[in-house]
Design a protein around this motif. Structure first.
Motif, mmCIF file in Angstrom:
data_model
loop_
_atom_site.group_PDB
_atom_site.id
_atom_site.type_symbol
_atom_site.label_atom_id
_atom_site.label_comp_id
_atom_site.label_asym_id
_atom_site.label_seq_id
_atom_site.Cartn_x
_atom_site.Cartn_y
_atom_site.Cartn_z
ATOM 1 N N SER A 1 -20.752 -1.368 38.836
ATOM 2 C CA SER A 1 -19.801 -1.866 39.837
ATOM 3 C C SER A 1 -20.467 -2.954 40.661
ATOM 4 C CB SER A 1 -19.346 -0.736 40.759
ATOM 5 O OG SER A 1 -20.422 -0.305 41.595
ATOM 6 N N LEU A 2 -19.653 -3.749 41.349
ATOM 7 C CA LEU A 2 -20.201 -4.775 42.224
ATOM 8 C C LEU A 2 -21.020 -4.162 43.345
ATOM 9 C CD1 LEU A 2 -17.232 -7.301 42.559
ATOM 10 C CD2 LEU A 2 -19.521 -7.814 41.658
ATOM 11 N N ARG A 3 -20.542 -3.047 43.886
ATOM 12 C CA ARG A 3 -21.254 -2.402 44.990
ATOM 13 C C ARG A 3 -22.654 -1.970 44.560
ATOM 14 N NH1 ARG A 3 -20.427 3.566 47.316
ATOM 15 N NH2 ARG A 3 -21.638 3.394 49.229
ATOM 16 N N SER A 4 -22.755 -1.332 43.399
ATOM 17 C CA SER A 4 -24.066 -0.868 42.950
ATOM 18 C C SER A 4 -24.979 -2.037 42.593
ATOM 19 C CB SER A 4 -23.920 0.093 41.770
ATOM 20 O OG SER A 4 -23.300 -0.540 40.671
ATOM 21 N N VAL B 1 -18.250 -0.577 32.479
ATOM 22 C CA VAL B 1 -18.152 -1.184 33.801
ATOM 23 C C VAL B 1 -16.935 -0.599 34.516
ATOM 24 C CG1 VAL B 1 -19.268 -3.348 33.145
ATOM 25 C CG2 VAL B 1 -16.765 -3.134 32.973
ATOM 26 N N LYS B 2 -16.884 -0.841 35.803
ATOM 27 C CA LYS B 2 -15.749 -0.375 36.600
ATOM 28 C C LYS B 2 -14.809 -1.543 36.848
ATOM 29 C CE LYS B 2 -14.792 2.472 40.653
ATOM 30 N NZ LYS B 2 -15.382 3.178 41.818
ATOM 31 N N ALA B 3 -13.562 -1.403 36.391
ATOM 32 C CA ALA B 3 -12.536 -2.407 36.672
ATOM 33 C C ALA B 3 -11.991 -2.106 38.052
ATOM 34 C CB ALA B 3 -11.436 -2.347 35.617
ATOM 35 N N ALA C 1 -16.467 -8.534 29.488
ATOM 36 C CA ALA C 1 -17.548 -9.500 29.646
ATOM 37 C C ALA C 1 -17.474 -10.217 30.986
ATOM 38 C CB ALA C 1 -17.528 -10.505 28.497
ATOM 39 N N GLU C 2 -16.262 -10.565 31.417
ATOM 40 C CA GLU C 2 -16.112 -11.268 32.687
ATOM 41 C C GLU C 2 -16.468 -10.365 33.863
ATOM 42 O OE1 GLU C 2 -15.642 -14.409 33.305
ATOM 43 O OE2 GLU C 2 -15.534 -14.901 31.167
ATOM 44 N N ILE C 3 -16.076 -9.072 33.797
ATOM 45 C CA ILE C 3 -16.433 -8.129 34.858
ATOM 46 C C ILE C 3 -17.939 -7.964 34.928
ATOM 47 C CG2 ILE C 3 -16.277 -5.716 35.589
ATOM 48 C CD1 ILE C 3 -13.448 -5.673 34.367
ATOM 49 N N GLN C 4 -18.576 -7.762 33.769
ATOM 50 C CA GLN C 4 -20.025 -7.589 33.754
ATOM 51 C C GLN C 4 -20.740 -8.855 34.229
ATOM 52 O OE1 GLN C 4 -22.310 -6.832 29.942
ATOM 53 N NE2 GLN C 4 -22.434 -4.795 30.886
#
Length: 349
Positions: free
Chosen positions: A189-192, A209-211, A221-224
Protein backbone atom coordinates in the motif's frame (compact mmCIF):
# COMPACT_ATOMS: atom_id res chain seq x y z
CA UNK A 1 15.28 -13.25 -36.01
CA UNK A 2 13.82 -12.30 -32.60
CA UNK A 3 13.09 -8.67 -31.93
CA UNK A 4 15.40 -7.13 -29.28
CA UNK A 5 13.95 -6.78 -25.81
CA UNK A 6 13.05 -3.16 -25.01
CA UNK A 7 15.51 -1.64 -22.53
CA UNK A 8 14.33 -1.08 -18.96
CA UNK A 9 14.81 2.13 -17.03
CA UNK A 10 17.03 0.22 -14.56
CA UNK A 11 18.89 -2.83 -15.97
CA UNK A 12 18.51 -5.83 -13.70
CA UNK A 13 21.34 -5.83 -11.17
CA UNK A 14 20.29 -8.47 -8.61
CA UNK A 15 18.42 -11.69 -9.34
CA UNK A 16 16.88 -13.65 -6.48
CA UNK A 17 14.21 -16.27 -5.88
CA UNK A 18 11.63 -16.91 -3.19
CA UNK A 19 10.27 -20.25 -1.99
CA UNK A 20 7.73 -21.37 0.59
CA UNK A 21 9.60 -24.60 1.41
CA UNK A 22 6.69 -27.03 1.42
CA UNK A 23 7.08 -30.37 3.18
CA UNK A 24 5.15 -33.57 3.84
CA UNK A 25 3.98 -33.85 7.45
CA UNK A 26 5.10 -37.50 7.45
CA UNK A 27 8.63 -36.57 6.29
CA UNK A 28 9.36 -32.92 7.10
CA UNK A 29 13.13 -33.32 6.84
CA UNK A 30 12.93 -34.09 3.12
CA UNK A 31 11.11 -30.84 2.39
CA UNK A 32 13.51 -28.76 4.46
CA UNK A 33 16.48 -30.50 2.82
CA UNK A 34 14.98 -29.73 -0.60
CA UNK A 35 14.89 -26.03 0.32
CA UNK A 36 18.53 -26.08 1.39
CA UNK A 37 19.50 -27.84 -1.83
CA UNK A 38 17.72 -25.17 -3.87
CA UNK A 39 19.62 -22.44 -2.03
CA UNK A 40 22.89 -24.26 -2.75
CA UNK A 41 21.88 -24.57 -6.40
CA UNK A 42 21.03 -20.87 -6.46
CA UNK A 43 24.54 -20.02 -5.34
CA UNK A 44 26.07 -22.33 -7.95
CA UNK A 45 23.96 -20.69 -10.67
CA UNK A 46 25.07 -17.20 -9.63
CA UNK A 47 21.83 -15.95 -8.06
CA UNK A 48 22.34 -12.93 -5.82
CA UNK A 49 19.78 -13.89 -3.20
CA UNK A 50 17.47 -16.62 -1.90
CA UNK A 51 14.40 -15.80 0.18
CA UNK A 52 12.08 -17.91 2.34
CA UNK A 53 8.44 -17.31 3.05
CA UNK A 54 7.23 -17.67 6.64
CA UNK A 55 4.30 -20.00 7.35
CA UNK A 56 2.85 -20.77 10.79
CA UNK A 57 0.71 -23.84 11.49
CA UNK A 58 1.03 -24.88 7.84
CA UNK A 59 3.19 -27.32 5.90
CA UNK A 60 5.68 -24.68 4.87
CA UNK A 61 8.73 -23.32 6.67
CA UNK A 62 7.67 -22.01 10.08
CA UNK A 63 11.18 -21.01 11.16
CA UNK A 64 13.01 -19.50 8.18
CA UNK A 65 15.66 -17.93 10.40
CA UNK A 66 16.67 -21.40 11.61
CA UNK A 67 16.70 -22.74 8.05
CA UNK A 68 18.78 -19.78 6.90
CA UNK A 69 21.24 -20.46 9.73
CA UNK A 70 21.73 -23.90 8.19
CA UNK A 71 21.96 -22.39 4.69
CA UNK A 72 24.62 -19.95 5.88
CA UNK A 73 26.90 -22.90 6.63
CA UNK A 74 26.32 -24.54 3.24
CA UNK A 75 26.90 -21.42 1.13
CA UNK A 76 29.54 -18.70 0.96
CA UNK A 77 28.20 -15.83 -1.11
CA UNK A 78 24.46 -15.78 -1.80
CA UNK A 79 22.39 -13.36 0.28
CA UNK A 80 19.68 -14.93 2.47
CA UNK A 81 16.34 -13.30 3.24
CA UNK A 82 12.86 -13.71 4.69
CA UNK A 83 9.90 -12.50 2.62
CA UNK A 84 8.34 -11.97 4.95
CA UNK A 85 8.31 -12.62 8.69
CA UNK A 86 4.93 -11.49 10.10
CA UNK A 87 5.87 -9.68 13.31
CA UNK A 88 2.53 -10.39 14.97
CA UNK A 89 3.95 -13.82 15.80
CA UNK A 90 7.27 -12.52 17.12
CA UNK A 91 8.85 -10.94 20.17
CA UNK A 92 11.00 -8.19 18.61
CA UNK A 93 13.79 -8.50 21.16
CA UNK A 94 14.14 -12.27 20.73
CA UNK A 95 13.87 -11.95 16.96
CA UNK A 96 16.59 -9.28 16.97
CA UNK A 97 18.91 -11.70 18.78
CA UNK A 98 18.19 -14.48 16.29
CA UNK A 99 18.65 -12.23 13.27
CA UNK A 100 21.93 -10.80 14.51
CA UNK A 101 23.23 -14.29 15.31
CA UNK A 102 22.46 -15.62 11.83
CA UNK A 103 23.86 -12.48 10.24
CA UNK A 104 27.14 -13.00 12.09
CA UNK A 105 27.22 -16.68 11.11
CA UNK A 106 26.56 -15.83 7.45
CA UNK A 107 29.23 -13.15 7.26
CA UNK A 108 26.72 -10.32 6.86
CA UNK A 109 24.46 -11.87 4.22
CA UNK A 110 21.09 -11.77 6.00
CA UNK A 111 18.23 -9.65 4.59
CA UNK A 112 15.26 -9.91 6.98
CA UNK A 113 11.92 -8.88 5.52
CA UNK A 114 9.03 -8.21 7.89
CA UNK A 115 5.39 -7.13 7.87
CA UNK A 116 2.80 -6.08 10.45
CA UNK A 117 -0.79 -6.95 11.29
CA UNK A 118 -2.52 -9.44 13.58
CA UNK A 119 -1.51 -13.10 13.16
CA UNK A 120 -3.58 -15.04 10.64
CA UNK A 121 -6.62 -16.70 12.24
CA UNK A 122 -5.85 -14.71 15.37
CA UNK A 123 -9.05 -15.59 17.20
CA UNK A 124 -8.21 -19.28 16.90
CA UNK A 125 -4.55 -18.96 17.93
CA UNK A 126 -4.55 -16.08 20.41
CA UNK A 127 -4.73 -18.21 23.56
CA UNK A 128 -1.78 -20.32 22.44
CA UNK A 129 0.27 -17.37 21.25
CA UNK A 130 -0.50 -14.63 23.77
CA UNK A 131 -2.38 -16.10 26.76
CA UNK A 132 -3.51 -13.22 28.94
CA UNK A 133 -1.94 -10.44 26.83
CA UNK A 134 -3.59 -10.78 23.40
CA UNK A 135 -5.69 -7.63 23.81
CA UNK A 136 -2.66 -5.57 24.83
CA UNK A 137 -0.39 -6.56 21.94
CA UNK A 138 0.57 -3.91 19.38
CA UNK A 139 0.33 -5.39 15.89
CA UNK A 140 1.00 -2.11 14.10
CA UNK A 141 4.10 -0.29 12.94
CA UNK A 142 5.24 0.17 16.54
CA UNK A 143 6.29 -3.46 16.54
CA UNK A 144 8.59 -2.85 13.57
CA UNK A 145 10.04 0.21 15.27
CA UNK A 146 10.94 -1.90 18.30
CA UNK A 147 12.74 -4.40 16.05
CA UNK A 148 14.53 -1.64 14.12
CA UNK A 149 15.74 0.02 17.32
CA UNK A 150 16.98 -3.24 18.80
CA UNK A 151 18.75 -4.42 15.63
CA UNK A 152 20.34 -1.00 15.19
CA UNK A 153 21.80 -1.08 18.69
CA UNK A 154 19.53 1.06 20.85
CA UNK A 155 19.43 0.02 24.51
CA UNK A 156 17.13 -2.85 25.47
CA UNK A 157 17.88 -2.49 29.18
CA UNK A 158 18.88 0.20 31.65
CA UNK A 159 21.45 -2.13 33.17
CA UNK A 160 24.90 -3.06 31.94
CA UNK A 161 28.09 -4.04 33.64
CA UNK A 162 29.45 -6.83 35.80
CA UNK A 163 27.37 -8.84 38.22
CA UNK A 164 29.45 -11.48 39.95
CA UNK A 165 31.34 -13.25 37.19
CA UNK A 166 28.79 -12.37 34.47
CA UNK A 167 29.02 -9.40 32.14
CA UNK A 168 25.80 -7.79 30.86
CA UNK A 169 25.17 -5.53 27.86
CA UNK A 170 22.42 -2.94 27.61
CA UNK A 171 21.86 -3.76 23.93
CA UNK A 172 21.10 -6.91 21.96
CA UNK A 173 24.07 -9.22 21.54
CA UNK A 174 25.62 -10.10 19.24
CA UNK A 175 25.41 -6.75 17.52
CA UNK A 176 25.82 -6.88 13.74
CA UNK A 177 26.53 -3.31 12.59
CA UNK A 178 25.40 -3.64 8.95
CA UNK A 179 22.17 -5.51 9.62
CA UNK A 180 20.16 -2.37 10.35
CA UNK A 181 20.48 -1.27 6.72
CA UNK A 182 19.45 -4.69 5.41
CA UNK A 183 15.98 -4.74 6.95
CA UNK A 184 13.12 -4.87 4.45
CA UNK A 185 9.44 -4.07 4.78
CA UNK A 186 6.96 -6.15 2.80
CA UNK A 187 4.36 -3.62 1.73
CA UNK A 188 1.51 -3.41 -0.76
CA UNK A 189 0.00 0.00 0.00
CA UNK A 190 1.03 3.63 -0.33
CA UNK A 191 0.92 4.03 3.44
CA UNK A 192 3.30 1.15 4.08
CA UNK A 193 5.65 2.27 1.31
CA UNK A 194 5.90 5.74 2.81
CA UNK A 195 6.29 4.43 6.36
CA UNK A 196 9.10 2.07 5.35
CA UNK A 197 10.87 4.89 3.53
CA UNK A 198 10.61 7.29 6.45
CA UNK A 199 12.18 4.66 8.72
CA UNK A 200 15.08 3.92 6.40
CA UNK A 201 14.01 0.42 5.43
CA UNK A 202 14.21 -1.28 2.04
CA UNK A 203 10.97 -2.19 0.25
CA UNK A 204 9.83 -5.66 -0.78
CA UNK A 205 7.03 -5.58 -3.31
CA UNK A 206 5.23 -8.75 -4.36
CA UNK A 207 2.48 -10.02 -6.63
CA UNK A 208 -0.17 -8.44 -4.35
CA UNK A 209 -1.04 -4.76 -3.98
CA UNK A 210 -3.90 -2.88 -2.38
CA UNK A 211 -6.26 -1.10 -4.77
CA UNK A 212 -6.93 1.71 -2.34
CA UNK A 213 -9.53 3.82 -4.09
CA UNK A 214 -12.77 2.24 -5.41
CA UNK A 215 -12.76 4.65 -8.32
CA UNK A 216 -9.02 4.32 -8.91
CA UNK A 217 -7.10 2.22 -11.39
CA UNK A 218 -7.25 -1.56 -11.29
CA UNK A 219 -4.01 -1.84 -13.22
CA UNK A 220 -1.58 -3.80 -11.04
CA UNK A 221 1.60 -2.42 -12.60
CA UNK A 222 0.46 1.19 -12.31
CA UNK A 223 -0.52 0.75 -8.63
CA UNK A 224 2.80 -0.89 -7.82
CA UNK A 225 4.65 1.80 -9.74
CA UNK A 226 2.99 4.54 -7.68
CA UNK A 227 4.03 2.77 -4.47
CA UNK A 228 7.64 2.42 -5.58
CA UNK A 229 7.83 6.08 -6.54
CA UNK A 230 6.23 7.15 -3.25
CA UNK A 231 8.77 5.03 -1.37
CA UNK A 232 11.74 6.61 -3.10
CA UNK A 233 10.27 10.09 -2.75
CA UNK A 234 10.14 9.69 1.05
CA UNK A 235 13.37 7.72 1.58
CA UNK A 236 16.61 9.43 2.68
CA UNK A 237 18.44 7.63 -0.15
CA UNK A 238 16.01 8.92 -2.76
CA UNK A 239 16.32 7.21 -6.14
CA UNK A 240 19.04 4.93 -4.73
CA UNK A 241 16.66 3.43 -2.14
CA UNK A 242 16.45 -0.34 -2.58
CA UNK A 243 13.27 -1.93 -3.93
CA UNK A 244 12.86 -5.60 -4.84
CA UNK A 245 9.97 -6.94 -6.90
CA UNK A 246 8.57 -10.45 -6.33
CA UNK A 247 6.32 -11.53 -9.19
CA UNK A 248 5.63 -15.21 -9.97
CA UNK A 249 7.72 -15.86 -13.08
CA UNK A 250 8.06 -19.34 -14.63
CA UNK A 251 10.45 -19.80 -17.57
CA UNK A 252 9.80 -22.89 -19.69
CA UNK A 253 12.86 -23.02 -21.97
CA UNK A 254 14.09 -26.44 -20.83
CA UNK A 255 10.78 -27.68 -19.39
CA UNK A 256 9.29 -30.94 -20.61
CA UNK A 257 5.89 -30.84 -22.32
CA UNK A 258 4.35 -32.22 -19.10
CA UNK A 259 5.98 -29.50 -17.02
CA UNK A 260 4.85 -26.76 -19.39
CA UNK A 261 1.29 -28.05 -19.25
CA UNK A 262 1.39 -28.12 -15.45
CA UNK A 263 2.78 -24.59 -15.23
CA UNK A 264 0.18 -23.21 -17.63
CA UNK A 265 -2.64 -24.94 -15.75
CA UNK A 266 -1.36 -23.51 -12.46
CA UNK A 267 -1.28 -19.96 -13.82
CA UNK A 268 -4.70 -20.31 -15.49
CA UNK A 269 -6.25 -21.48 -12.23
CA UNK A 270 -5.05 -18.34 -10.46
CA UNK A 271 -5.92 -15.91 -13.26
CA UNK A 272 -9.51 -15.03 -12.18
CA UNK A 273 -8.25 -13.32 -9.01
CA UNK A 274 -6.25 -10.86 -11.14
CA UNK A 275 -9.19 -9.29 -12.96
CA UNK A 276 -10.51 -7.10 -10.13
CA UNK A 277 -9.76 -6.20 -6.48
CA UNK A 278 -10.58 -9.05 -4.10
CA UNK A 279 -12.34 -8.92 -0.72
CA UNK A 280 -12.84 -6.08 1.78
CA UNK A 281 -9.13 -5.22 1.66
CA UNK A 282 -9.40 -4.76 -2.14
CA UNK A 283 -6.30 -6.82 -2.86
CA UNK A 284 -5.21 -6.97 -6.48
CA UNK A 285 -3.05 -9.87 -7.69
CA UNK A 286 -0.63 -9.87 -10.59
CA UNK A 287 -0.98 -12.62 -13.19
CA UNK A 288 1.60 -15.38 -13.00
CA UNK A 289 3.96 -15.16 -15.98
CA UNK A 290 4.68 -18.41 -17.86
CA UNK A 291 6.64 -18.73 -21.10
CA UNK A 292 10.04 -18.84 -22.71
CA UNK A 293 12.69 -16.48 -21.38
CA UNK A 294 12.40 -14.36 -24.52
CA UNK A 295 8.64 -14.04 -23.99
CA UNK A 296 9.03 -13.30 -20.28
CA UNK A 297 11.73 -10.69 -20.88
CA UNK A 298 9.45 -8.89 -23.28
CA UNK A 299 6.53 -8.96 -20.82
CA UNK A 300 8.65 -7.79 -17.91
CA UNK A 301 10.28 -5.03 -19.89
CA UNK A 302 6.80 -3.69 -20.65
CA UNK A 303 5.75 -3.86 -16.96
CA UNK A 304 5.65 -0.32 -15.57
CA UNK A 305 6.80 -1.31 -12.07
CA UNK A 306 9.50 -3.73 -13.24
CA UNK A 307 11.04 -0.91 -15.24
CA UNK A 308 11.57 0.98 -11.96
CA UNK A 309 13.53 -1.72 -10.10
CA UNK A 310 16.94 -3.29 -10.50
CA UNK A 311 16.41 -6.11 -7.96
CA UNK A 312 13.96 -9.00 -8.10
CA UNK A 313 13.14 -12.07 -6.04
CA UNK A 314 10.95 -14.07 -8.40
CA UNK A 315 8.53 -16.24 -6.45
CA UNK A 316 8.45 -19.98 -7.07
CA UNK A 317 4.92 -21.45 -7.25
CA UNK A 318 3.77 -23.17 -4.08
CA UNK A 319 2.90 -26.67 -5.21
CA UNK A 320 5.54 -27.91 -7.66
CA UNK A 321 8.10 -30.70 -7.26
CA UNK A 322 11.82 -30.35 -6.52
CA UNK A 323 12.79 -31.19 -10.12
CA UNK A 324 10.43 -28.48 -11.38
CA UNK A 325 12.16 -25.90 -9.20
CA UNK A 326 15.58 -27.03 -10.43
CA UNK A 327 14.45 -26.52 -14.04
CA UNK A 328 12.86 -23.13 -13.29
CA UNK A 329 15.89 -21.82 -11.37
CA UNK A 330 18.30 -23.07 -14.02
CA UNK A 331 16.36 -21.34 -16.80
CA UNK A 332 16.08 -18.17 -14.72
CA UNK A 333 19.82 -17.96 -14.21
CA UNK A 334 21.02 -19.14 -17.61
CA UNK A 335 18.38 -17.65 -19.92
CA UNK A 336 15.91 -15.20 -18.36
CA UNK A 337 18.37 -13.24 -16.24
CA UNK A 338 20.80 -12.63 -19.12
CA UNK A 339 17.85 -11.65 -21.35
CA UNK A 340 17.07 -8.93 -18.80
CA UNK A 341 20.65 -7.67 -18.75
CA UNK A 342 21.67 -9.49 -15.56
CA UNK A 343 25.02 -11.16 -15.05
CA UNK A 344 25.56 -14.12 -12.68
CA UNK A 345 27.47 -13.31 -9.53
CA UNK A 346 31.04 -14.54 -9.36
CA UNK A 347 32.40 -16.70 -6.59
CA UNK A 348 29.79 -19.43 -6.41
CA UNK A 349 30.54 -22.81 -4.95
Amino acid sequence: MEEPVPPTERPLRKLGFLTIGLFDEADPRRGHESTLELIELGEELGFDSAWLRHRHLQYGISSPVAVLAAASQRTRRIELGTAVTPLGWENPLRLAEDLATVDILSGGRLNPGVSVGPPAHFEQVRDALYPGTADAEDFGYGRVERLLDLVRGKPASDFSGVEGIEVFSDRVQPHSPGLGRRLWYGGGSLRSARWAAEHGMNLLTSSVVKAEEPEGTADFAEIQLSQIRAFRAHHPDGEAARVSQGLVVIPTDSASPEQRAKYEEYAAGRLPRTTSPQGPARLLFAPDLVGTSAELAEQLSAHAAFREVDEVAFALPFTFEHDDYVQILTDMATKLGPALGWRPAAGGR
